[in-house]
Write a protein that holds these residues in place. Structure first.
Motif, PDB file in Angstrom:
ATOM      1  N   THR A 107       0.814  -1.218   0.000  1.00  0.00           N
ATOM      2  CA  THR A 107       0.000   0.000   0.000  1.00  0.00           C
ATOM      3  C   THR A 107       0.852   1.274   0.000  1.00  0.00           C
ATOM      4  O   THR A 107       0.364   2.341  -0.400  1.00  0.00           O
ATOM      5  CB  THR A 107      -0.919   0.038   1.229  1.00  0.00           C
ATOM      6  OG1 THR A 107      -0.111   0.053   2.420  1.00  0.00           O
ATOM      7  CG2 THR A 107      -1.829  -1.182   1.242  1.00  0.00           C
ATOM      8  N   HIS A 124     -10.940  -0.014  -3.159  1.00  0.00           N
ATOM      9  CA  HIS A 124     -11.578   0.709  -4.274  1.00  0.00           C
ATOM     10  C   HIS A 124     -12.990   1.141  -3.871  1.00  0.00           C
ATOM     11  O   HIS A 124     -13.726   0.354  -3.243  1.00  0.00           O
ATOM     12  CB  HIS A 124     -11.635  -0.198  -5.505  1.00  0.00           C
ATOM     13  CG  HIS A 124     -11.957   0.526  -6.779  1.00  0.00           C
ATOM     14  ND1 HIS A 124     -13.247   0.931  -7.099  1.00  0.00           N
ATOM     15  CD2 HIS A 124     -11.167   0.928  -7.812  1.00  0.00           C
ATOM     16  CE1 HIS A 124     -13.229   1.535  -8.274  1.00  0.00           C
ATOM     17  NE2 HIS A 124     -11.982   1.546  -8.723  1.00  0.00           N
ATOM     18  N   ARG A 150     -10.374  -4.752  -4.889  1.00  0.00           N
ATOM     19  CA  ARG A 150      -9.252  -3.967  -5.390  1.00  0.00           C
ATOM     20  C   ARG A 150      -8.690  -3.094  -4.276  1.00  0.00           C
ATOM     21  O   ARG A 150      -9.428  -2.356  -3.627  1.00  0.00           O
ATOM     22  CB  ARG A 150      -9.703  -3.100  -6.569  1.00  0.00           C
ATOM     23  CG  ARG A 150      -9.946  -3.869  -7.848  1.00  0.00           C
ATOM     24  CD  ARG A 150     -10.745  -3.084  -8.858  1.00  0.00           C
ATOM     25  NE  ARG A 150     -12.150  -2.970  -8.440  1.00  0.00           N
ATOM     26  CZ  ARG A 150     -13.090  -2.375  -9.167  1.00  0.00           C
ATOM     27  NH1 ARG A 150     -12.778  -1.821 -10.327  1.00  0.00           N
ATOM     28  NH2 ARG A 150     -14.333  -2.329  -8.728  1.00  0.00           N
ATOM     29  N   LEU A 151      -7.379  -3.207  -4.066  1.00  0.00           N
ATOM     30  CA  LEU A 151      -6.690  -2.446  -3.028  1.00  0.00           C
ATOM     31  C   LEU A 151      -5.695  -1.499  -3.708  1.00  0.00           C
ATOM     32  O   LEU A 151      -5.001  -1.887  -4.648  1.00  0.00           O
ATOM     33  CB  LEU A 151      -5.960  -3.398  -2.075  1.00  0.00           C
ATOM     34  CG  LEU A 151      -5.315  -2.767  -0.824  1.00  0.00           C
ATOM     35  CD1 LEU A 151      -6.391  -2.168   0.080  1.00  0.00           C
ATOM     36  CD2 LEU A 151      -4.513  -3.824  -0.062  1.00  0.00           C
ATOM     37  N   ARG A 152      -5.663  -0.254  -3.197  1.00  0.00           N
ATOM     38  CA  ARG A 152      -4.785   0.735  -3.819  1.00  0.00           C
ATOM     39  C   ARG A 152      -3.324   0.359  -3.621  1.00  0.00           C
ATOM     40  O   ARG A 152      -2.859   0.122  -2.516  1.00  0.00           O
ATOM     41  CB  ARG A 152      -5.052   2.127  -3.264  1.00  0.00           C
ATOM     42  CG  ARG A 152      -4.295   3.224  -4.030  1.00  0.00           C
ATOM     43  CD  ARG A 152      -4.784   4.627  -3.697  1.00  0.00           C
ATOM     44  NE  ARG A 152      -4.778   4.890  -2.272  1.00  0.00           N
ATOM     45  CZ  ARG A 152      -5.856   5.214  -1.563  1.00  0.00           C
ATOM     46  NH1 ARG A 152      -7.028   5.335  -2.155  1.00  0.00           N
ATOM     47  NH2 ARG A 152      -5.781   5.431  -0.261  1.00  0.00           N
ATOM     48  N   TYR A 153      -2.612   0.310  -4.750  1.00  0.00           N
ATOM     49  CA  TYR A 153      -1.190  -0.032  -4.744  1.00  0.00           C
ATOM     50  C   TYR A 153      -0.374   1.227  -4.427  1.00  0.00           C
ATOM     51  O   TYR A 153      -0.897   2.346  -4.475  1.00  0.00           O
ATOM     52  CB  TYR A 153      -0.811  -0.608  -6.106  1.00  0.00           C
ATOM     53  CG  TYR A 153       0.518  -1.308  -6.162  1.00  0.00           C
ATOM     54  CD1 TYR A 153       0.808  -2.375  -5.320  1.00  0.00           C
ATOM     55  CD2 TYR A 153       1.486  -0.905  -7.081  1.00  0.00           C
ATOM     56  CE1 TYR A 153       2.030  -3.025  -5.384  1.00  0.00           C
ATOM     57  CE2 TYR A 153       2.709  -1.551  -7.157  1.00  0.00           C
ATOM     58  CZ  TYR A 153       2.981  -2.604  -6.303  1.00  0.00           C
ATOM     59  OH  TYR A 153       4.191  -3.236  -6.378  1.00  0.00           O
ATOM     60  N   THR A 157      -2.401   3.105  -8.359  1.00  0.00           N
ATOM     61  CA  THR A 157      -3.336   2.270  -9.108  1.00  0.00           C
ATOM     62  C   THR A 157      -3.984   1.260  -8.160  1.00  0.00           C
ATOM     63  O   THR A 157      -3.554   1.100  -7.010  1.00  0.00           O
ATOM     64  CB  THR A 157      -2.610   1.516 -10.234  1.00  0.00           C
ATOM     65  OG1 THR A 157      -1.624   0.646  -9.663  1.00  0.00           O
ATOM     66  CG2 THR A 157      -1.940   2.494 -11.199  1.00  0.00           C
ATOM     67  N   TYR A 158      -5.019   0.605  -8.648  1.00  0.00           N
ATOM     68  CA  TYR A 158      -5.691  -0.419  -7.849  1.00  0.00           C
ATOM     69  C   TYR A 158      -5.369  -1.791  -8.434  1.00  0.00           C
ATOM     70  O   TYR A 158      -5.381  -1.975  -9.661  1.00  0.00           O
ATOM     71  CB  TYR A 158      -7.201  -0.200  -7.845  1.00  0.00           C
ATOM     72  CG  TYR A 158      -7.645   0.952  -6.977  1.00  0.00           C
ATOM     73  CD1 TYR A 158      -7.915   0.761  -5.630  1.00  0.00           C
ATOM     74  CD2 TYR A 158      -7.777   2.237  -7.502  1.00  0.00           C
ATOM     75  CE1 TYR A 158      -8.325   1.823  -4.813  1.00  0.00           C
ATOM     76  CE2 TYR A 158      -8.170   3.296  -6.707  1.00  0.00           C
ATOM     77  CZ  TYR A 158      -8.454   3.085  -5.359  1.00  0.00           C
ATOM     78  OH  TYR A 158      -8.839   4.130  -4.569  1.00  0.00           O
ATOM     79  N   ARG A 159      -5.104  -2.726  -7.538  1.00  0.00           N
ATOM     80  CA  ARG A 159      -4.821  -4.093  -7.962  1.00  0.00           C
ATOM     81  C   ARG A 159      -5.758  -5.059  -7.243  1.00  0.00           C
ATOM     82  O   ARG A 159      -6.082  -4.870  -6.059  1.00  0.00           O
ATOM     83  CB  ARG A 159      -3.358  -4.475  -7.677  1.00  0.00           C
ATOM     84  CG  ARG A 159      -2.356  -3.652  -8.447  1.00  0.00           C
ATOM     85  CD  ARG A 159      -0.935  -4.118  -8.207  1.00  0.00           C
ATOM     86  NE  ARG A 159      -0.692  -5.475  -8.701  1.00  0.00           N
ATOM     87  CZ  ARG A 159      -0.377  -5.751  -9.962  1.00  0.00           C
ATOM     88  NH1 ARG A 159      -0.293  -4.772 -10.864  1.00  0.00           N
ATOM     89  NH2 ARG A 159      -0.143  -6.997 -10.327  1.00  0.00           N
ATOM     90  N   HIS A 186      -4.011  -9.742  -9.468  1.00  0.00           N
ATOM     91  CA  HIS A 186      -4.397  -8.741 -10.473  1.00  0.00           C
ATOM     92  C   HIS A 186      -4.064  -9.207 -11.892  1.00  0.00           C
ATOM     93  O   HIS A 186      -4.913  -9.150 -12.787  1.00  0.00           O
ATOM     94  CB  HIS A 186      -3.693  -7.418 -10.180  1.00  0.00           C
ATOM     95  CG  HIS A 186      -4.124  -6.300 -11.079  1.00  0.00           C
ATOM     96  ND1 HIS A 186      -5.302  -5.608 -10.879  1.00  0.00           N
ATOM     97  CD2 HIS A 186      -3.554  -5.765 -12.192  1.00  0.00           C
ATOM     98  CE1 HIS A 186      -5.428  -4.703 -11.825  1.00  0.00           C
ATOM     99  NE2 HIS A 186      -4.386  -4.776 -12.633  1.00  0.00           N
TER     100      HIS A 186
END
Length: 583
Positions: A107, A124, A150-153, A157-159, A186
């Motif tokens: 994160t 997300h 989806r978790l914010r990288y 971006t979201y993965r 992802h």
């Protein structure tokens, strides 16, 4: 421990009373009380000291056990920090109290930001409500769970990750919270989604291709293609326009979901914004209603229908724009890159289908013209041939000497012209009519063909066989007998045989003429190919015979009448499917 002290005190008092009466029977009452107080005080001091020492030992052991448990916890958390997958832990109330280094590395945030409910800030927006609801439901029932979100990288971006959570319990069995581990899926998920998008796009294009290859008129094909496009992509309505021949305007050819009168029948193709579609060949997308005004006057009326999003895609064929596909929806929808690629691919596919349809219409028109001209020519030539043949036969009857031979040559030329016209008419019938094969008595067809050559010597024994054919079967016999008479002369002997070959009948037409050289045998059934004879002929008769026999499911070939001796005459054989009793 207190119970032990009480028991010891009681035993001590009992022993004290016994010893006092035995050793000091004569002491006074106050002396007895004084000794008793001293004894009890001493015993209480000893027992109190022992009790304090024991409590200290218990507290020490408890502290040592707690320290050991904490060291154990710290040890497995240290191990968790070394693992590559993100790991989290909650307390018994559901608040996150630990995330490992891999989580922080994913994160890019501080550990303090992730504790409590802070971790949810990285989920997300489209997934966070579902994610929290799943967690709370499973937490309340103490059930394991797995969920994708989806978790914010760390790069913003979201993965997609796969999160496994499981309840944990303390040594004493008390619920201690949840612990979970996450996997970055992802790349796998997006690859799968990409494959699914391609499959869907291929399915849509395949559906449209199926329509374009069906036997529909251009107008019917456009209506079916538009209907399938709207249905498969879930649009509310749409229309297809085709460019005029001078490319100055686009004309409405079909529409769906638009009431009559609410859409323009014609769009100017040379003015903005339509020129972007029809001249520049660029697709346009509007994802909210105000932007639709820019799409031109033809779409403004859609406001009455509550349209919220629309797209216009050029129809491309042979590298040029031939029309436009318009689609709209009454709900706001995002035209994602995948949807745009699909729509533009559909535009090219529809363009190709329309181009084929236009060419087919033109081809059918040209064929109709050619058939009209051919019908006129055939009719007129036949009329002329009939008159000329009458005059030629009259000349044969009235002429003398060399004039008779001249008249006979004229008659032969007219007969050849009639034969050519008949051959052309037969070829037209073969190409235009679907074969409708029915049982045909072979004897009747052969005898009728032989009757057309009364001056020839033709032998045939009835076979009684029935074959599958149609009314054109007689043409084959006429051609084969006619060739034998034409190329071998009036003295030729012709024998027709029919052999039973089980499911097939083999018909042979044998003659005593000059025969066919081996080199010519494979080619005589091709168009415009003749033998070595100088006799006149256009080479269509045997070509037509091959077409008809193949139409009936048989085959035709040429052999020597006497094997190995071409000069002894020719034998042309063909097979036909027999009508058997079982059939």
């Amino acid at each position: 421990m207190l119970a032990v002290v009480i028991v010891v005190a009681l035993l001590g008092m009992t022993l004290y009373e016994a010893m006092k009466e035995f050793f000091l029977p004569d002491i006074s009452k106050w002396e007895s009380h004084l000794i008793t107080i001293f004894f009890v005080t001493a015993m209480a001091a000893v027992l109190g000291y022992a009790l304090i020492r024991n409590q200290r030992a218990v507290h020490t052991r408890q502290r040592e056990m707690a320290d050991a448990l904490q060291r154990s916890r710290d040890f497995y958390l240290t191990i968790f920090d070394q693992l590559p997958n993100p790991i989290w832990r909650t307390d018994a109330l559901g608040a996150v109290n630990y995330v490992n280094d891999a989580w922080l590395g994913f994160t890019g945030r501080m550990r303090a930001e992730e504790l409590g409910d802070g971790w949810a800030a990285g989920v997300h927006p489209e997934d966070v409500e579902r994610c929290l609801q799943t967690f709370r439901e499973k937490f309340a029932g103490r059930f394991p769970f797995r969920m994708e979100y989806r978790l914010r990288y760390r790069d913003g971006t979201y993965r997609w990750i796969l999160d496994h959570g499981k309840p944990v319990y303390e040594i004493d069995g008390a619920f201690g919270g949840y612990i979970g581990t996450c996997y970055d899926i992802h790349d796998e998920k997006t690859a799968k989604e990409e494959v699914e998008r391609h499959i869907k796009q291929f399915f849509i294009l395949n559906q449209i291709t199926g329509v374009s290859t069906s036997a529909l008129t251009l107008e019917s094909m456009l209506a079916v293609i538009l209907d399938k496009t709207l249905g498969l992509l879930e649009f509310s309505g749409g229309a297809i326009y085709l460019l005029s021949e001078d490319a100055s305007a686009a004309e409405l050819r079909t529409a769906k979901g638009i009431p009559e009168g609410l859409i323009s029948k014609t769009i100017s193709a040379r003015h903005e914004p339509s020129s972007r579609i029809y001249l520049d060949g660029k697709a346009m997308y509007a994802e909210d209603w105000p932007a639709l005004i820019d799409y031109g006057r033809s779409l403004e009326a859609l406001e009455v229908m509550g349209v919220r999003s629309a797209a216009a895609v050029p129809l491309v064929a042979q590298g040029r724009v031939i029309g436009g596909l318009y689609v709209f929806d009454t709900e706001e929808r995002a035209f994602t890159p995948e949807i745009r690629v699909t729509l533009e691919s559909i535009g090219r596919e529809i363009g190709g289908a329309i181009w084929k349809g236009i060419l087919q219409q033109k081809l059918e028109g040209e064929i109709a013209k050619a058939n009209l001209y051919l019908d006129i020519i055939t009719h007129d030539i036949n009329n002329v041939n009939s008159v000329a043949l009458g005059y030629a036969q009259l000349m044969i009857e009235t002429a003398d000497g060399d004039d008779v031979q001249f008249a006979r040559r004229v008659e032969q030329s007219i007969q050849q012209s009639i034969e050519i016209i008949n051959n052309v008419s037969t070829i037209r019938r073969i190409h235009e009519e679907e074969p409708k094969l029915t049982p045909v008595p072979l004897d009747g067809v052969i005898r009728n063909a032989a009757a057309r050559f009364p001056g020839a010597s033709i032998l045939y024994e009835s076979s009684g066989m029935m074959v599958y054919a149609d009314a054109l079967l007689g043409t084959v016999l006429n051609n084969l007998i006619g060739n034998a008479v034409k190329f071998a002369g009036s003295e030729v002997e012709i024998v027709i045989r029919v052999d039973d070959r089980g499911d097939e009948a083999c018909v042979s037409v044998e003659d005593t003429g000059p025969g066919i050289p081996d080199a010519m045998k494979p080619n005589i059934f091709n168009r415009f190919r003749r033998g070595t004879s100088k006799k006149s002929g256009k080479g269509l008769g045997l070509y037509i015979s091959r077409m008809l026999i193949e139409r009936y499911g048989g085959r035709i070939w040429a052999e020597d009448r006497v094997a190995g001796h071409p000069e002894a005459g020719a034998a042309v054989r063909f097979t036909l499917r027999r009508v058997t009793a079982a059939a």
